[in-house]
Design an enzyme around this catalytic site. Sequence first.
Site, PDB file in Angstrom:
ATOM      1  N   ASP A  60     -18.442 -47.814 -41.319  1.00 46.14           N
ATOM      2  CA  ASP A  60     -19.114 -48.139 -40.071  1.00 46.14           C
ATOM      3  C   ASP A  60     -18.025 -48.170 -38.998  1.00 46.14           C
ATOM      4  OD1 ASP A  60     -20.369 -49.268 -37.903  1.00 46.14           O
ATOM      5  OD2 ASP A  60     -20.901 -51.153 -38.895  1.00 46.14           O
TER       6      ASP A  60
ATOM      7  N   LYS B 179     -14.972 -45.924 -28.846  1.00 48.93           N
ATOM      8  CA  LYS B 179     -16.195 -45.254 -29.288  1.00 48.93           C
ATOM      9  C   LYS B 179     -17.015 -44.807 -28.067  1.00 48.93           C
ATOM     10  CE  LYS B 179     -20.023 -46.095 -32.507  1.00 48.93           C
ATOM     11  NZ  LYS B 179     -20.559 -47.105 -33.425  1.00 48.93           N
TER      12      LYS B 179
ATOM     13  N   GLU C 193     -26.665 -44.988 -37.675  1.00 46.05           N
ATOM     14  CA  GLU C 193     -26.491 -46.404 -38.020  1.00 46.05           C
ATOM     15  C   GLU C 193     -27.803 -47.093 -38.416  1.00 46.05           C
ATOM     16  OE1 GLU C 193     -24.401 -47.701 -34.565  1.00 46.05           O
ATOM     17  OE2 GLU C 193     -22.571 -46.670 -35.165  1.00 46.05           O
TER      18      GLU C 193
ATOM     19  N   ASP D  32     -30.315 -53.985 -33.349  1.00 42.00           N
ATOM     20  CA  ASP D  32     -28.866 -54.070 -33.561  1.00 42.00           C
ATOM     21  C   ASP D  32     -28.206 -54.726 -32.357  1.00 42.00           C
ATOM     22  OD1 ASP D  32     -26.149 -53.689 -33.880  1.00 42.00           O
ATOM     23  OD2 ASP D  32     -26.300 -51.590 -34.484  1.00 42.00           O
TER      24      ASP D  32
END
Lengths: 620, 107
Positions: free
Chosen positions: A25, A86, A184, A206
């Site tokens: 992850d 990211k 994800e 999330d």
Amino acid sequence: MALLQIAEPGQSTVPHQRKFAVGIDLGTTNSLVATVRSGEALTLANEQGEHLLPSVVHYLANDKVIGRAAVEQASADPANTLSSVKRFMGRSATDIQARYPDLPYQFIANQNVASIQTAAGAINAIQVSADILTALKQRAETVLGDELTGAVVTVPAYFDDAQRQDTKDAAKLAGLNVLRLLNEPTAAAIAYGLESAQEGVIAVYDLGGGTFDISILRLSKGVFEVLATGGDSALGGDDFDHLLVEHIRGKVGLTDVLSPRLHRDLLNQAKKAKELLTDNAVTDVVIKDDQQQTQSCQVSREEFDGLIGGLIKQTLRACRRALKDAELDKTEVLKVVMVGGSTRVPAVRTQVGEFFGQTPLTSIDPDKVVAIGAAIQADILVGNKPDGEMLLLDVLPLSLGIETMGELVEKVIPRNTTIPVAKAQEFTTFKDGQTAMMIHVLQGERELVSDCRSLAKFELRGIPPMAAGAAHIRVTFQVDADGLLSVTAMEKSSGVQARVEVKPSYGLSDDQVANMLKASMQNASEDMQARMLKEQQVEVQRVNEALQAALAADAHLLDDSERAAVDNAIQAMLVAAENGDIDGIKSAIEDVDQQSQEFAQRRMNQSIRAALTGQQVKDI
Amino acid sequence: MAITVTEAAANRAKSFLVNRGKGLGLRLGVKTTGCSGLAYVLEFVDDLNDEDQVFENHGVKIIVDGKSLVYLDGTELDFAKEGLNEGFQFNNPNVNGECGCGESFNV
């Protein structure tokens, strides 16, 4: 008539060899690595027992520090400490600076890839990600005691092709064999074993440290499809902390501007209080102010819930929007999966539960759930599961093919083919001396180009001049596990090639796919007629081209009346082609064939004579 | 619209399916490819798709998707031997011409 054998629709057998595979992850704030051992998926810790690796790298002239140690350098040396990269994946420097104007980094202008000037030179987001992945890879290899066979790396569902490609490149740079990229939310759903459960709609909520994502997935036949995504890239648990800091300041009466030390201290105390309030109704906060005076207060969960209520409402509004985008009602959601450390906050759980009218799934550590799902997937992809175990497959929703003469579509990979897949087919040139070929990549079930969706066009140049039909052009369609299609065209004798990459599913909704399929069923007969007509018309063109070339070369073999007969037949054939009557065209082609037979014979004789002239019989 | 199977083909298909241990039947289809326009598809079937039509003959299920059926209507599936070689044959009344290899045809 060929004798056919029955082909197998199923998969090849999986070798029964143990291989080490991990799920990674790669997060904005923290990253994790997990693997399946003795049938159980676990995240792997470093020597200090920490599972989370902060996604931060501190660059020095001849060294770099990754993770917790790098975080500690962030305030002392911000320009060389790269975090949250990211957000930069697949983005240009201009784009990044426009989105995040307050970054402490020095971007290097005039480069395709956004690079940041550091003590170690120009560094881009791919390199930073690769450094993080390398650290995780080393951790995994230390724990497992062997080299990794492959890894599944997760990406947000909303990542576009460029962002996915950058992630893949980073993994390659880290020396990882990427089995596939996995969304994800899909990974989280796999961690809960939902792929083998009832088919239906799954919502993945999330809430991380700095970002909030809501994904609406649909599971059918073991395949997860992303119906809608939404969220807020600047909303997360950090905002809870900041609200709590303000609250504590008010309570203890710290009204002056805070010193950096005190601010950091307050923030840490707030974080601790937030975590304690998960299991306790009340907690004490003790801090030393800048005058070294000890200040303390009590914070209750009720107060905290009151503080963050607005932010939770904001996430629920995003959920509502995502459901609307997916054209679903919240009652249609079968399961809700909680991901991200901030979903530990009881108020988040209750309010999400109330919103969806069901208890969300929280039994797996929300920080680890994505990595665990990725590990389960990696274990299967690398072939560690016995036959019959689930393999998460994606299928092509529509056939892929290329345009051939007459605006016809030749399908290379049929719909519902499971990916990854590679298929090749050979094509040839239409005209004498043709040196280039346009490859038009299409998607759809219909027979004519105009009824299909155009994906890409590219040209193969440098084909050596040859007679029509003599060139062998091999067109290879390859769809990887992430759904990226690459088409390569190669002329076999010279080896010249050209290629293009596209994402076939991009921008197609379910309805559009369904409509395209329906149209192909409804129009099957018409399409067949149209295809046959086009094929005949192409044949007319081909015969005409060939004959005209021959007539130009050897006109002297025919006298005027013979020539007129051939010309008339050609003319009639061309008219028939215009008229569009298939049988008419066929008989016209036959007529041309008959009228030109004599001519063909004479040409043959002529060339044989030419070949034989001056040769002795014994030489032949 | 119908597809039929000869007794010989049905018997062979049944024994192949038993051998394989699973499978609903055989899929007959066409795809647009090959040297002469269309090519036959002959596969085992494990899952039915929505657009599939099923014909049963001599105890064997023949599965054809709606689009292929246009090209295959009236076809008889036969099993034949040619010397040492043996296999299935499509006797398709829609066929207008075949290429030399017999694996592709046009209608």
